[in-house]
Each structure stands twice: as C-alpha cells, then as structure tokens.
Design a protein around this motif. Structure first.
Motif, PDB file in Angstrom:
ATOM      1  N   ALA A   1       6.091 -19.024   1.449  1.00 35.58           N
ATOM      2  CA  ALA A   1       6.647 -17.588   1.580  1.00 35.58           C
ATOM      3  C   ALA A   1       7.953 -17.336   1.121  1.00 35.58           C
ATOM      4  O   ALA A   1       8.846 -18.341   1.709  1.00 35.58           O
ATOM      5  N   GLY A   2       8.507 -16.770   0.308  1.00 31.61           N
ATOM      6  CA  GLY A   2      10.013 -16.227  -0.211  1.00 31.61           C
ATOM      7  C   GLY A   2      10.444 -17.346  -1.116  1.00 31.61           C
ATOM      8  O   GLY A   2      11.528 -17.140  -1.484  1.00 31.61           O
ATOM      9  N   THR A   3       9.361 -17.969  -1.793  1.00 26.99           N
ATOM     10  CA  THR A   3       9.839 -18.833  -2.972  1.00 26.99           C
ATOM     11  C   THR A   3       8.981 -18.583  -4.273  1.00 26.99           C
ATOM     12  O   THR A   3       7.793 -18.076  -4.255  1.00 26.99           O
ATOM     13  N   LEU A   4       9.468 -18.769  -5.381  1.00 30.12           N
ATOM     14  CA  LEU A   4       9.081 -18.611  -6.531  1.00 30.12           C
ATOM     15  C   LEU A   4       8.187 -19.825  -7.122  1.00 30.12           C
ATOM     16  O   LEU A   4       8.558 -20.906  -6.776  1.00 30.12           O
ATOM     17  N   VAL A   5       7.074 -19.616  -7.723  1.00 25.10           N
ATOM     18  CA  VAL A   5       6.208 -20.497  -8.026  1.00 25.10           C
ATOM     19  C   VAL A   5       6.639 -21.153  -9.567  1.00 25.10           C
ATOM     20  O   VAL A   5       7.508 -20.113 -10.250  1.00 25.10           O
ATOM     21  N   GLY A   6       6.575 -22.492  -9.944  1.00 28.60           N
ATOM     22  CA  GLY A   6       6.811 -22.776 -11.051  1.00 28.60           C
ATOM     23  C   GLY A   6       8.109 -23.616 -11.185  1.00 28.60           C
ATOM     24  O   GLY A   6       8.805 -23.813 -10.264  1.00 28.60           O
ATOM     25  N   GLY A   7       8.612 -23.970 -12.630  1.00 30.71           N
ATOM     26  CA  GLY A   7       9.615 -24.560 -12.875  1.00 30.71           C
ATOM     27  C   GLY A   7      10.919 -23.501 -13.226  1.00 30.71           C
ATOM     28  O   GLY A   7      11.126 -22.499 -12.830  1.00 30.71           O
ATOM     29  N   SER A   8      11.628 -24.125 -14.114  1.00 27.43           N
ATOM     30  CA  SER A   8      12.875 -23.336 -14.698  1.00 27.43           C
ATOM     31  C   SER A   8      12.559 -22.640 -15.977  1.00 27.43           C
ATOM     32  O   SER A   8      13.283 -21.807 -16.462  1.00 27.43           O
ATOM     33  N   GLY A   9      11.271 -22.850 -16.425  1.00 26.49           N
ATOM     34  CA  GLY A   9      10.975 -22.325 -17.919  1.00 26.49           C
ATOM     35  C   GLY A   9      11.347 -23.170 -18.996  1.00 26.49           C
ATOM     36  O   GLY A   9      10.924 -22.771 -20.239  1.00 26.49           O
ATOM     37  N   ARG A  10      11.727 -24.448 -18.650  1.00 28.83           N
ATOM     38  CA  ARG A  10      12.196 -25.268 -19.918  1.00 28.83           C
ATOM     39  C   ARG A  10      10.813 -25.781 -20.668  1.00 28.83           C
ATOM     40  O   ARG A  10       9.718 -25.930 -20.128  1.00 28.83           O
ATOM     41  N   GLY A  11      11.160 -25.469 -22.067  1.00 26.93           N
ATOM     42  CA  GLY A  11      10.018 -25.948 -22.836  1.00 26.93           C
ATOM     43  C   GLY A  11       9.217 -24.666 -23.191  1.00 26.93           C
ATOM     44  O   GLY A  11       8.229 -24.926 -24.100  1.00 26.93           O
ATOM     45  N   VAL A  12       9.186 -23.797 -22.675  1.00 23.73           N
ATOM     46  CA  VAL A  12       8.586 -22.372 -22.905  1.00 23.73           C
ATOM     47  C   VAL A  12       9.274 -21.485 -23.705  1.00 23.73           C
ATOM     48  O   VAL A  12      10.201 -21.076 -23.558  1.00 23.73           O
TER      49      VAL A  12
ATOM     50  N   SER B   1       6.176 -23.910 -17.518  1.00 19.87           N
ATOM     51  CA  SER B   1       6.927 -24.980 -17.849  1.00 19.87           C
ATOM     52  C   SER B   1       6.548 -26.057 -16.993  1.00 19.87           C
ATOM     53  O   SER B   1       6.760 -27.267 -17.290  1.00 19.87           O
ATOM     54  N   GLU B   2       5.864 -25.837 -15.984  1.00 16.37           N
ATOM     55  CA  GLU B   2       5.213 -27.209 -15.110  1.00 16.37           C
ATOM     56  C   GLU B   2       3.716 -27.315 -15.777  1.00 16.37           C
ATOM     57  O   GLU B   2       3.387 -28.304 -15.415  1.00 16.37           O
ATOM     58  N   ARG B   3       3.028 -26.253 -16.149  1.00 18.19           N
ATOM     59  CA  ARG B   3       1.676 -26.705 -16.482  1.00 18.19           C
ATOM     60  C   ARG B   3       1.588 -25.978 -17.895  1.00 18.19           C
ATOM     61  O   ARG B   3       0.799 -24.730 -17.998  1.00 18.19           O
ATOM     62  N   PRO B   4       1.917 -26.278 -18.887  1.00 17.40           N
ATOM     63  CA  PRO B   4       1.887 -25.951 -20.228  1.00 17.40           C
ATOM     64  C   PRO B   4       0.505 -25.661 -20.719  1.00 17.40           C
ATOM     65  O   PRO B   4       0.287 -24.881 -21.796  1.00 17.40           O
ATOM     66  N   ARG B   5      -0.519 -26.322 -20.119  1.00 24.16           N
ATOM     67  CA  ARG B   5      -1.934 -26.118 -20.697  1.00 24.16           C
ATOM     68  C   ARG B   5      -2.735 -24.717 -20.014  1.00 24.16           C
ATOM     69  O   ARG B   5      -3.844 -24.788 -20.405  1.00 24.16           O
ATOM     70  N   LEU B   6      -2.087 -24.384 -19.232  1.00 26.23           N
ATOM     71  CA  LEU B   6      -2.964 -23.156 -18.376  1.00 26.23           C
ATOM     72  C   LEU B   6      -3.106 -22.011 -19.702  1.00 26.23           C
ATOM     73  O   LEU B   6      -2.319 -21.643 -20.361  1.00 26.23           O
ATOM     74  N   THR B   7      -4.453 -21.668 -19.564  1.00 27.86           N
ATOM     75  CA  THR B   7      -4.644 -20.381 -20.511  1.00 27.86           C
ATOM     76  C   THR B   7      -4.204 -19.041 -19.977  1.00 27.86           C
ATOM     77  O   THR B   7      -3.792 -19.003 -18.637  1.00 27.86           O
ATOM     78  N   PRO B   8      -4.445 -18.059 -20.788  1.00 30.31           N
ATOM     79  CA  PRO B   8      -3.876 -16.987 -20.234  1.00 30.31           C
ATOM     80  C   PRO B   8      -4.576 -16.198 -18.931  1.00 30.31           C
ATOM     81  O   PRO B   8      -4.118 -15.680 -17.764  1.00 30.31           O
ATOM     82  N   PHE B   9      -5.934 -16.593 -18.944  1.00 30.54           N
ATOM     83  CA  PHE B   9      -6.523 -15.987 -17.592  1.00 30.54           C
ATOM     84  C   PHE B   9      -6.361 -16.887 -16.413  1.00 30.54           C
ATOM     85  O   PHE B   9      -6.198 -16.493 -15.062  1.00 30.54           O
TER      86      PHE B   9
ATOM     87  N   ALA C   1      -7.161 -29.984 -19.098  1.00 27.63           N
ATOM     88  CA  ALA C   1      -6.435 -28.853 -18.476  1.00 27.63           C
ATOM     89  C   ALA C   1      -5.493 -29.249 -17.454  1.00 27.63           C
ATOM     90  O   ALA C   1      -5.426 -30.255 -16.960  1.00 27.63           O
ATOM     91  N   ASP C   2      -4.663 -28.373 -17.308  1.00 25.83           N
ATOM     92  CA  ASP C   2      -3.913 -28.295 -15.819  1.00 25.83           C
ATOM     93  C   ASP C   2      -4.434 -27.621 -14.716  1.00 25.83           C
ATOM     94  O   ASP C   2      -5.122 -26.355 -14.950  1.00 25.83           O
ATOM     95  N   ALA C   3      -4.165 -27.815 -13.555  1.00 25.80           N
ATOM     96  CA  ALA C   3      -4.926 -27.381 -12.451  1.00 25.80           C
ATOM     97  C   ALA C   3      -3.740 -26.200 -12.243  1.00 25.80           C
ATOM     98  O   ALA C   3      -2.447 -26.192 -12.616  1.00 25.80           O
ATOM     99  N   LEU C   4      -4.351 -25.096 -11.325  1.00 26.54           N
ATOM    100  CA  LEU C   4      -3.647 -23.971 -11.113  1.00 26.54           C
ATOM    101  C   LEU C   4      -2.470 -24.753  -9.973  1.00 26.54           C
ATOM    102  O   LEU C   4      -2.621 -25.487  -9.237  1.00 26.54           O
ATOM    103  N   PRO C   5      -1.117 -24.094 -10.123  1.00 27.80           N
ATOM    104  CA  PRO C   5      -0.235 -24.610  -8.996  1.00 27.80           C
ATOM    105  C   PRO C   5      -0.502 -24.079  -7.591  1.00 27.80           C
ATOM    106  O   PRO C   5      -1.346 -23.301  -7.407  1.00 27.80           O
ATOM    107  N   GLU C   6       0.093 -25.133  -6.814  1.00 31.06           N
ATOM    108  CA  GLU C   6      -0.180 -24.876  -5.408  1.00 31.06           C
ATOM    109  C   GLU C   6       0.298 -23.470  -4.813  1.00 31.06           C
ATOM    110  O   GLU C   6       1.443 -23.087  -5.457  1.00 31.06           O
TER     111      GLU C   6
END
Length: 284
Positions: free
Chosen positions: A38-49, A257-265, A29-34
């Motif tokens: 404030a004012g920044t978006l979580v995650g990468g660019s969407g690459r591979g999704v 794109s940063e954590r592809p193994r996250l489940t929907p929940f 599994a992948d850990a939840l993102p940090e």
C-alpha cells in the motif's frame, strides 16, 4: 464444377492451427507484477520504454520534461495532403503548452522513459480529425510501447477509423492511454475497450490511481490542481482528465520497464490489481 480456392489471409494473421502444435506457437511471456505494498507504485523507472505524446507538441528544453528523443508534426497543406514530418530546427516544439504539460507528468511518473512527440494540435488547441488520425496511425506504426492521447473527438464520422486504429495498436502491442472527455459526452477513442481510458480523481495523494467498477472509463488518476510544465519554462497548476492520463501512461511505462513482454491486456490487468481501491482476497 469449378472449385474456387480459399482466399489467402493477410500475412501475419493466424486463423487456425491446422497441422500445427502448441509448440509451434510457443510464446515467451512475463508474469504479472506482484501486488505492491500500500502506498507504493508498481514497476520500475520506465527505462527502455518508448512513450509517444500525441498532442500539441512537447518543449523538450523544459526542465520538467528533460528532453525528447524524437519530435514530429502532422501537416496538412492547402490541397488537403497530409504528411508526418520531423520537426525542423526553427519549428516550435509546442504551440499551446498542453503537450508539454502532459510530457512533464509522464516524466515525473516514469523518469527514465524515452519520450517522443507527435504534434496534431495547433495554437489554441485547434485541430482536425484527419490530422489526429494521421498522427495516431504514425505513432502506432512506429511501434511505440505507450501512446498518450490526452484528447478525443466527438465527431462520429471518425469513429470507425479510430476504432480500427485502436485495435491495430492493441494487437501490435502498443498501448493507447486515452483521456475521457471532461464533460459527460460521448467521444473517441477513450470509449473503446482496446484502449486504457482515464478520468481524474480528487484525492490528495499524487501517486494514487483507482479502478472504476462502473466503466466505460476504466481508471482514475490524479487530475485536480496538478502542477505541470508550460511554455517558456513556466509551470502552472491545472485540472482535467488530460493530466490524469499521462500519469497512467507513465505508470504503464514503469510496469513495462520491468516486464517488457506484457501484452496490453496484461498491462491493463496489472493496473487493475495495483489500484488502491481493488481488494484481492480480503487484502487492503
């Protein structure tokens, strides 16, 4: 006395772990993102999704969309037979503009994601529940990572089938991001807890999403006076939950794109933690 054997469960279902150990069901599994600053978006660019827009189609030639990786249409003939086909060279990518608008927002939020399209609406946003079901079912069974559904139905006769499909997506790790109705009426599938439901907020920040502490609508995205792509290479400004939804779908693509193994929940929890109005341990 005759002993009746137990019915064999469908392949792929695990009902109990008799005779098996935790190591037998080990899961990477992948850990939840940090929590982002404030004012920044979580995650990468969407690459591979892979993001599928189930709507009126998508005009991939629009510069704000930047191309589509695949385009299909659900057709229903006079005999009532429904089939999903790849769009031909002479088929319009979009017949009303709505799907193109949604795809442009997905692209803005997750610029490197792979966008696919399934057309279930006709001109002037006409459509039917059975065509919607067929298009959504096809998208789920193609295994798309995120499915943007900026539409719903108020017809309860489709409720059970939509609920089954929403659960199939959830357990199959396809995340449906569904738009709440613009009016205060019951409609589906946004009403189901197995999807990520989205309404719109009026804040000025175009990259802000909020958690709703009083569901069933769970998240709010920018959906007022949003600049969107339209037919013929045009742009316009429009408002509605339809346009908040692809922002959240794009945000899901960024996270995956940063954590592809996250489940929907887990993905829903990541959206919750990164919402601007959620305060964790006294932060924000």
């Amino acid at each position: 006395m005759t002993t009746v054997p137990h019915a064999v469960p469908p392949r792929g279902l695990t009902w109990r772990l008799a005779g098996r150990t935790p190591e037998d069901v080990r899961t990477e599994a992948d850990a939840l993102p940090e929590r982002p600053a404030a004012g920044t978006l979580v995650g990468g660019s969407g690459r591979g999704v892979r993001v599928c827009v189930v709507d009126s189609g998508v005009d991939g030639s629009h510069p704000l969309v930047g191309g589509v990786a695949g385009a299909h249409v659900v057709r229903k003939d006079e005999a009532g037979t429904i089939r999903v086909e790849a769009l031909g060279a002479d088929d319009p990518g979009d017949v009303s503009g709505h799907g193109t608008a949604c795809a442009s927002i997905v692209r803005r939020a997750a610029p490197d994601c792979e966008i696919h399209s399934v057309r279930v609406l006709g001109e002037r946003f006409t459509g039917s529940g059975d065509v919607l079901l067929a298009g959504l079912r096809w998208a789920i069974r193609q295994g798309f990572d995120v499915i943007n559904l900026s539409l719903s139905t108020t017809r309860t006769r489709y409720l059970e089938d939509l609920h089954v499909l929403a659960d199939e997506a959830y357990f199959g790790r396809s995340t449906i991001v569904a738009s709440a109705h613009n009016a205060q009426v019951e409609s589906f599938p946004w009403r189901f807890s197995s999807v990520i439901s989205v309404g719109s907020h009026r804040e000025d920040d175009p990259d802000l999403h909020l958690y709703n502490p009083e569901p069933p609508v769970e998240f709010f995205g920018p959906g007022v006076n949003v600049e969107v792509a339209w037919l013929g290479g045009a742009t316009l400004r429009s408002s509605g939950n339809s346009f908040a939804t692809p922002f959240v779908a794009g945000l899901c693509a960024r996270i995956l794109s940063e954590r592809p193994r996250l489940t929907p929940f887990q993905l829903k929890h990541a959206l919750y933690l990164s919402a601007a109005n959620v305060h964790v341990g006294g932060t924000r």
